[in-house]
Design a protein around this motif. Structure first.
Motif, short mmCIF file in Angstrom:
data_model
loop_
_atom_site.label_atom_id
_atom_site.label_comp_id
_atom_site.label_asym_id
_atom_site.label_seq_id
_atom_site.Cartn_x
_atom_site.Cartn_y
_atom_site.Cartn_z
N ILE A 5 33.27 38.00 42.35
CA ILE A 5 34.29 36.98 42.59
C ILE A 5 34.54 36.82 44.09
CG2 ILE A 5 36.73 36.40 42.27
CD1 ILE A 5 36.56 37.68 39.49
N GLU A 6 34.67 37.95 44.80
CA GLU A 6 34.89 37.89 46.25
C GLU A 6 33.75 37.17 46.96
OE1 GLU A 6 37.40 38.56 48.03
OE2 GLU A 6 38.69 39.58 46.58
N GLN A 7 32.54 37.40 46.49
CA GLN A 7 31.37 36.75 47.10
C GLN A 7 31.45 35.22 46.91
OE1 GLN A 7 27.61 38.13 45.55
NE2 GLN A 7 26.45 36.52 46.61
N LYS A 34 27.78 25.24 32.64
CA LYS A 34 26.74 26.23 32.93
C LYS A 34 26.84 26.76 34.35
CE LYS A 34 23.43 24.25 29.65
NZ LYS A 34 22.06 23.69 29.45
N GLY A 35 27.98 26.52 35.01
CA GLY A 35 28.16 26.94 36.38
C GLY A 35 28.55 28.39 36.52
N ALA A 36 28.60 28.84 37.78
CA ALA A 36 28.85 30.26 38.07
C ALA A 36 30.22 30.71 37.61
CB ALA A 36 28.70 30.48 39.58
N ILE A 37 31.23 29.90 37.78
CA ILE A 37 32.59 30.30 37.39
C ILE A 37 32.72 30.39 35.88
CG2 ILE A 37 35.01 29.60 37.45
CD1 ILE A 37 34.51 28.43 40.22
N ASN A 38 32.11 29.45 35.16
CA ASN A 38 32.17 29.49 33.70
C ASN A 38 31.44 30.74 33.16
OD1 ASN A 38 33.10 27.88 31.33
ND2 ASN A 38 30.93 28.08 30.76
N ALA A 54 44.10 42.20 36.81
CA ALA A 54 43.66 42.01 38.19
C ALA A 54 42.48 41.06 38.27
CB ALA A 54 43.31 43.36 38.81
N VAL A 55 41.51 41.26 37.37
CA VAL A 55 40.32 40.41 37.37
C VAL A 55 40.70 38.98 36.98
CG1 VAL A 55 38.07 40.00 36.31
CG2 VAL A 55 38.76 42.33 36.92
N GLY A 56 41.59 38.83 35.98
CA GLY A 56 42.00 37.51 35.52
C GLY A 56 42.67 36.71 36.63
N MET A 57 43.55 37.38 37.41
CA MET A 57 44.24 36.69 38.50
C MET A 57 43.24 36.23 39.57
SD MET A 57 47.65 39.11 38.90
CE MET A 57 48.19 38.21 40.34
N LYS A 58 42.27 37.13 39.86
CA LYS A 58 41.27 36.80 40.87
C LYS A 58 40.37 35.66 40.39
CE LYS A 58 40.43 38.36 45.02
NZ LYS A 58 41.47 38.34 46.05
#
Length: 339
Positions: A5-7, A34-38, A54-58
């Motif tokens: 996610i940081e990347q 089909k994108g990276a975020i999905n 934590a992961v959900g918020m990020k």
């Protein structure tokens, strides 16, 4: 997952696009199904329970940031497109010049202003008229030449309908619905079936006047016309009235003014007579008053009519009538100072 996610957050911070096609490719890469975020959203189910918050918020931060960045780039492209659409590349580099009033409008307004100060109001009427208002109510006999097809534009399917040949039809309409005192001027365009040349046209403009009241005399007419001539052409202007004939006035006259070029001495413009004809006038024929519902035993009146083109010719020395309707901007520029 946090590292990934940081990347992506760093990548989105640096997103740029040089075309609408590049922008659409970025949207598909990050925000499509089909994108990276999905893909990260799909993998979110495998995150341990103690890390989900934590992961959900990020992950939400990443999605919102990607949407905002794509929207910002899209808005920038739309603004560029609008600017290009508003820029007319065919326009001249010189400043756009302001328009001017047409010389006929200048003179017509001046005529109206003069007679308005003398107590006349403006009356208007239709340009497509019937025989009664144009001819019969104005005391034109059935066999008068003006009724002939050579002079008048008739409507083929309706022989009783025509393009008005003078604005006297407006005077008739005013008298039909009004009782004296009547004091009106009738400016407007008129039509006659004539060959177009430097001295005649199939359409032109008139200003006609009518005054009906008790004890109106020819002296009143003469004084009003003298006042008009001196205001229009200068205080030294003289007038003369010559006997004439019009079906709707009796007695009738044509009015000349002293030539303002030679001062009445004689020149080519006035054909060495010292006088220039500008209008027709006379006392309203009692038959016209009666035909339009006014008692001629109680009331009298006078009428006059002038061509706006004629007055404009005299005022500005325009020798060819066709110039008034050719829309030549070079001709119109000559009247900038007259506005």
């Amino acid at each position: 997952m946090l590292a990934k996610i940081e990347q992506l957050l760093q990548e989105i911070d640096g997103l740029t696009a040089h075309s609408a096609e590049e922008l659409e490719a970025l949207r598909i890469k990050y925000l499509s199904k089909k994108g990276a975020i999905n893909d990260l959203m799909t993998d979110f189910r495998n995150v341990p329970a103690d890390q989900k918050k934590a992961v959900g918020m990020k992950l939400n931060e990443l999605k919102n940031k990607a949407q905002e960045r794509i929207a910002t780039l899209k808005e920038a492209f739309e603004n560029q497109d609008n600017g290009a659409a508003e820029l007319d590349l065919t326009r001249t580099a010189y400043p756009i010049e302001l328009g001017t009033r047409h010389p006929l409008s200048i003179v017509r307004n001046e005529i109206i202003n003069i007679f308005s100060r003398l107590g006349f109001t403006i009356a208007d009427g239709p340009e497509v008229e019937d025989d009664w208002h144009v001819f019969s109510s104005m005391n034109f006999p059935e066999d008068h030449p003006a009724r002939d097809m050579q002079d008048t534009f008739f409507i083929e399917s309706h022989p009783d309908i025509l393009l008005r040949t003078h604005t006297s039809s407006v005077q008739s309409r005013v008298m039909e619905v009004s009782q004296p005192p009547i004091r009106v001027i009738c400016p407007g365009r008129v039509y006659r079936n004539e060959a177009i040349s430097y001295r005649a046209h199939c359409f032109f403009h008139q200003v006609e006047g009518l005054y009906v009241d008790k004890n109106v005399s020819f002296t009143d007419l003469k004084q009003v016309l003298l006042q008009f001539a001196q205001e229009m052409f200068g205080p030294e202007t003289k007038i003369r009235l010559r006997p004439s004939y019009f079906p709707f006035t009796e007695p009738s006259a044509e009015m000349d003014i002293s030539c303002d070029i030679c001062g009445g001495e004689g020149c080519p413009f006035c054909k060495y007579t010292g006088w220039v004809e500008i209008l027709g006038c006379g006392m309203v024929d009692p038959a016209v008053l009666e035909a339009n519902g006014i008692d001629s035993k109680i009331y009298t009146g006078y009428a006059f009519g002038m061509g706006v083109e004629r007055i404009t010719n005299l005022k500005y020395k325009v020798k060819d009538l066709r110039m008034f309707s050719e829309n030549d901007t070079r001709f119109l520029k000559e009247f900038e100072s007259a506005n």
